[in-house]
Design an enzyme around this catalytic site. Structure first.
Site, mmCIF file in Angstrom:
data_model
loop_
_atom_site.group_PDB
_atom_site.id
_atom_site.type_symbol
_atom_site.label_atom_id
_atom_site.label_comp_id
_atom_site.label_asym_id
_atom_site.label_seq_id
_atom_site.Cartn_x
_atom_site.Cartn_y
_atom_site.Cartn_z
ATOM 1 N N GLY A 15 41.293 85.380 -1.451
ATOM 2 C CA GLY A 15 42.320 84.285 -0.990
ATOM 3 C C GLY A 15 43.816 84.827 -1.206
ATOM 4 N N GLN A 16 44.683 83.889 -0.441
ATOM 5 C CA GLN A 16 46.179 84.265 -0.653
ATOM 6 C C GLN A 16 46.716 85.023 -2.059
ATOM 7 O OE1 GLN A 16 49.298 82.317 1.309
ATOM 8 N NE2 GLN A 16 48.148 80.516 0.350
ATOM 9 N N ARG A 95 45.998 72.723 -1.493
ATOM 10 C CA ARG A 95 46.492 71.289 -0.600
ATOM 11 C C ARG A 95 47.267 71.711 0.512
ATOM 12 N NH1 ARG A 95 51.779 68.239 -3.416
ATOM 13 N NH2 ARG A 95 52.710 70.159 -4.153
ATOM 14 N N ASN A 108 37.667 70.001 -6.371
ATOM 15 C CA ASN A 108 37.806 71.321 -7.107
ATOM 16 C C ASN A 108 37.170 71.453 -8.604
ATOM 17 O OD1 ASN A 108 38.893 72.917 -5.223
ATOM 18 N ND2 ASN A 108 40.931 72.410 -5.845
ATOM 19 N N GLN A 115 32.223 77.180 -13.759
ATOM 20 C CA GLN A 115 32.821 78.356 -14.390
ATOM 21 C C GLN A 115 33.128 78.304 -15.906
ATOM 22 O OE1 GLN A 115 35.795 79.434 -11.754
ATOM 23 N NE2 GLN A 115 34.454 79.826 -10.137
ATOM 24 N N VAL A 132 44.578 78.647 -12.471
ATOM 25 C CA VAL A 132 45.615 78.554 -11.516
ATOM 26 C C VAL A 132 45.429 77.579 -10.494
ATOM 27 C CG1 VAL A 132 46.952 79.905 -9.596
ATOM 28 C CG2 VAL A 132 46.324 81.011 -11.867
ATOM 29 N N GLY A 133 44.060 77.489 -10.164
ATOM 30 C CA GLY A 133 43.485 76.465 -9.075
ATOM 31 C C GLY A 133 43.994 75.135 -9.489
ATOM 32 N N ASN A 134 44.433 74.221 -8.364
ATOM 33 C CA ASN A 134 45.078 72.997 -8.605
ATOM 34 C C ASN A 134 43.694 71.863 -8.787
ATOM 35 O OD1 ASN A 134 47.771 73.171 -9.100
ATOM 36 N ND2 ASN A 134 47.876 73.838 -6.975
ATOM 37 N N ASP A 162 56.447 76.990 -12.559
ATOM 38 C CA ASP A 162 57.612 75.722 -12.691
ATOM 39 C C ASP A 162 58.712 76.306 -13.760
ATOM 40 O OD1 ASP A 162 55.715 74.122 -11.454
ATOM 41 O OD2 ASP A 162 54.441 74.213 -13.263
ATOM 42 N N HIS A 190 51.476 70.367 -14.215
ATOM 43 C CA HIS A 190 51.904 71.084 -13.073
ATOM 44 C C HIS A 190 51.816 70.044 -11.679
ATOM 45 C CE1 HIS A 190 52.502 74.035 -10.226
ATOM 46 N NE2 HIS A 190 51.396 73.894 -9.515
HETATM 47 P P1 NAD Z 1 43.218 80.222 -0.741
HETATM 48 O O1 NAD Z 1 42.300 79.282 0.085
HETATM 49 O O2 NAD Z 1 43.726 81.124 0.217
HETATM 50 O O3 NAD Z 1 41.960 81.002 -1.569
HETATM 51 C C1 NAD Z 1 41.105 80.454 -2.390
HETATM 52 C C2 NAD Z 1 39.936 81.635 -2.403
HETATM 53 O O4 NAD Z 1 39.062 80.827 -3.457
HETATM 54 C C3 NAD Z 1 39.021 81.388 -1.172
HETATM 55 O O5 NAD Z 1 38.854 82.944 -0.897
HETATM 56 C C4 NAD Z 1 37.767 80.714 -1.586
HETATM 57 O O6 NAD Z 1 36.806 81.348 -0.838
HETATM 58 C C5 NAD Z 1 37.833 81.091 -3.054
HETATM 59 N N1 NAD Z 1 36.974 80.188 -3.673
HETATM 60 C C6 NAD Z 1 36.843 78.697 -3.464
HETATM 61 N N2 NAD Z 1 35.755 78.327 -4.297
HETATM 62 C C7 NAD Z 1 35.356 79.403 -5.177
HETATM 63 C C8 NAD Z 1 34.653 79.411 -6.306
HETATM 64 N N3 NAD Z 1 33.964 78.432 -6.691
HETATM 65 N N4 NAD Z 1 34.715 80.743 -6.759
HETATM 66 C C9 NAD Z 1 35.280 81.749 -6.316
HETATM 67 N N5 NAD Z 1 35.906 81.662 -5.427
HETATM 68 C C10 NAD Z 1 36.121 80.433 -4.656
HETATM 69 O O7 NAD Z 1 44.025 79.500 -1.837
HETATM 70 P P2 NAD Z 1 45.144 80.125 -2.747
HETATM 71 O O8 NAD Z 1 46.235 80.069 -1.789
HETATM 72 O O9 NAD Z 1 44.857 81.649 -3.121
HETATM 73 O O10 NAD Z 1 45.136 79.053 -3.610
HETATM 74 C C11 NAD Z 1 44.338 79.130 -4.686
HETATM 75 C C12 NAD Z 1 44.404 77.906 -5.529
HETATM 76 O O11 NAD Z 1 45.799 77.979 -6.397
HETATM 77 C C13 NAD Z 1 44.663 76.644 -4.941
HETATM 78 O O12 NAD Z 1 43.856 75.308 -5.505
HETATM 79 C C14 NAD Z 1 45.969 76.329 -5.183
HETATM 80 O O13 NAD Z 1 46.492 75.062 -4.917
HETATM 81 C C15 NAD Z 1 46.400 76.896 -6.351
HETATM 82 N N6 NAD Z 1 47.770 77.023 -6.769
HETATM 83 C C16 NAD Z 1 48.227 76.844 -8.034
HETATM 84 C C17 NAD Z 1 49.499 76.982 -8.361
HETATM 85 C C18 NAD Z 1 49.976 76.849 -9.948
HETATM 86 O O14 NAD Z 1 51.169 77.070 -10.087
HETATM 87 N N7 NAD Z 1 49.254 76.488 -10.691
HETATM 88 C C19 NAD Z 1 50.484 77.746 -7.619
HETATM 89 C C20 NAD Z 1 49.997 78.031 -6.345
HETATM 90 C C21 NAD Z 1 48.638 77.901 -5.889
HETATM 91 C C1 LMR Z 2 52.872 75.114 -6.167
HETATM 92 O O1 LMR Z 2 53.342 74.847 -7.140
HETATM 93 O O2 LMR Z 2 53.402 76.049 -5.323
HETATM 94 C C2 LMR Z 2 51.165 75.232 -6.199
HETATM 95 O O3 LMR Z 2 50.741 74.322 -6.909
HETATM 96 C C3 LMR Z 2 50.683 74.702 -4.771
HETATM 97 C C4 LMR Z 2 51.017 73.472 -4.432
HETATM 98 O O4 LMR Z 2 49.997 72.800 -4.059
HETATM 99 O O5 LMR Z 2 52.149 72.923 -4.376
#
Ligand code: NAD
Ligand code: LMR
Length: 328
Positions: A15-16, A95, A108, A115, A132-134, A162, A190
């Site tokens: 992912g990103q 999101r 999610n 996991q 990290v995942g939201n 944050d 968060h």
């Molecule tokens: P993305 O969609 O680019 O990448 C997510 C990747 O996770 C995808 O490649 C997908 O195939 C994979 N995936 C999905 N379900 C999975 C599973 N069960 N097991 C393994 N891999 C799986 O998203 P992203 O931009 O990389 O963001 C990922 C998460 O992080 C999102 O939930 C986003 O909201 C969250 N996030 C959190 C914060 C924070 O501060 N806590 C900051 C930014 C993003």
């Molecule tokens: C952030 O704070 O940038 C991440 O949690 C992504 C989001 O959905 O805001």
């Protein structure tokens, strides 16, 4: 003598955030320039995701990182988390515009039960887990509750983005540098209810609150800017934050593993009851870290405004927790 490699599992590796994170872990920015790592990368079994993961691994290989002692692609958490010392749980749906992070819970939450159970069965007993995942706090709570044989303090949620956002806003407002600011924290979830708090912060020894001395700015500019920064980035980029999120994950794990030398950082951790937060609530607290352990900064005064903000973010977390009780 060179150190023994440690195992680092990363989910959502194609992912990103994964793309902004893996190269920095492999170059030693997370665990130190003398610590070899083995990357255990997890993606969904989908053919396209696995192919993209192979592409990322080809690029990792092409960097010839001296500290990259091995790398594996997985589609099952039971193999991806085998003996892992560190687990960065990033893989989850992000999101889009107009959504709140808690709207992602139904999509999610189940990822983190599965996991958590897998970590419970196969990870190192000392594994350090960062979610990290939201919505990150509640997903970390789910993973912790799904892993009863692991110490609860091994599970943490990411509030560091944050914290870093708050640092930059305070530096800009006071015309100072981020590196000179200490004792800032972000309490709670968060989400936009988080409470970024500079009441104790200092810059070059001076009190930040005296330099700012503007409660209206705190309430009407600072808190909304930090709390809604994620949404502002989605609005501007069309995608959620990735490089800054990866950077915060590196900071969080780096400081947990290697220590903060007395400096405060913010981590989402399972409460021990400090500041009236019920036990196990996955809450952002000011912490210091040493020898691989974190400790909450105790004895801070909570004034009426802060208590109101802490209650707000706590209530939201408790609602989220109730919403996932059926999964636990
Ligand atoms: P993305 O969609 O680019 O990448 C997510 C990747 O996770 C995808 O490649 C997908 O195939 C994979 N995936 C999905 N379900 C999975 C599973 N069960 N097991 C393994 N891999 C799986 O998203 P992203 O931009 O990389 O963001 C990922 C998460 O992080 C999102 O939930 C986003 O909201 C969250 N996030 C959190 C914060 C924070 O501060 N806590 C900051 C930014 C993003
Ligand atoms: C952030 O704070 O940038 C991440 O949690 C992504 C989001 O959905 O805001």
């Amino acid at each position: 003598m060179s150190k023994k490699p440690v195992r680092v599992a990363v989910t959502g590796a194609a992912g990103q955030i994964g793309y902004a994170l893996l190269f920095r872990i492999a170059s030693g920015e997370m665990l130190g320039k003398d610590q070899p790592v083995i990357l255990q990368l997890l993606e969904i079994p989908d053919e396209k995701a696995q192919k993209a993961l192979k592409g990322v691994m080809m690029e990792l290989e092409d960097c010839a990182f001296p500290l990259l002692a091995g790398m594996e692609a997985h589609s099952d958490p039971m193999t991806a988390f085998k003996d892992t010392d560190y687990a960065l749980l990033v893989g989850a749906r992000p999101r889009g515009p107009g959504m709140e992070r808690k709207d992602l819970l139904s999509a999610n939450a189940q990822i983190f039960t599965a996991q958590g159970k897998a970590l419970d069965k196969v990870a190192s007993r000392n594994v350090k887990v960062l979610v990290v995942g939201n919505p990150a706090n509640t997903n970390a709570y789910i993973a912790m509750k799904s892993a009863p044989s692991l110490p609860r303090e091994n599970f943490t949620a990411m509030l560091r983005l944050d914290h870093n956002r708050a640092l930059s806003q305070v530096a800009a407002k006071t015309g100072t540098q981020v590196k000179d600011i200490e004792k800032l924290t972000v309490w709670g979830n968060h989400s936009p209810t988080m409470y970024a708090d500079y009441r104790f912060a200092t810059v070059n020894g001076k009190a930040v609150k005296d330099l700012i001395n503007d409660q209206e700015w705190n309430k009407n500019v600072f808190l909304p800017t930090v709390g809604k920064r994620g949404a502002a980035i989605i609005e501007a980029r069309g995608l959620s934050s990735a490089a800054s999120a990866a950077n915060a994950a590196i900071d969080h794990m780096h400081d947990w593993a290697l220590g903060t030398n007395g400096k405060w950082v913010t981590m989402g951790i399972p409460s021990n009851g400090d500041y009236g937060i019920p036990k196990d609530t996955m809450f952002g607290f000011p912490v210091t870290t040493k020898d691989g352990k974190y400790e909450v900064v105790k004895g801070l005064e909570i004034d009426a405004f802060s208590q109101e903000r802490i209650n707000l973010t706590l209530n939201e977390l408790q609602e989220e927790q109730q919403g996932v009780a059926h999964l636990l």
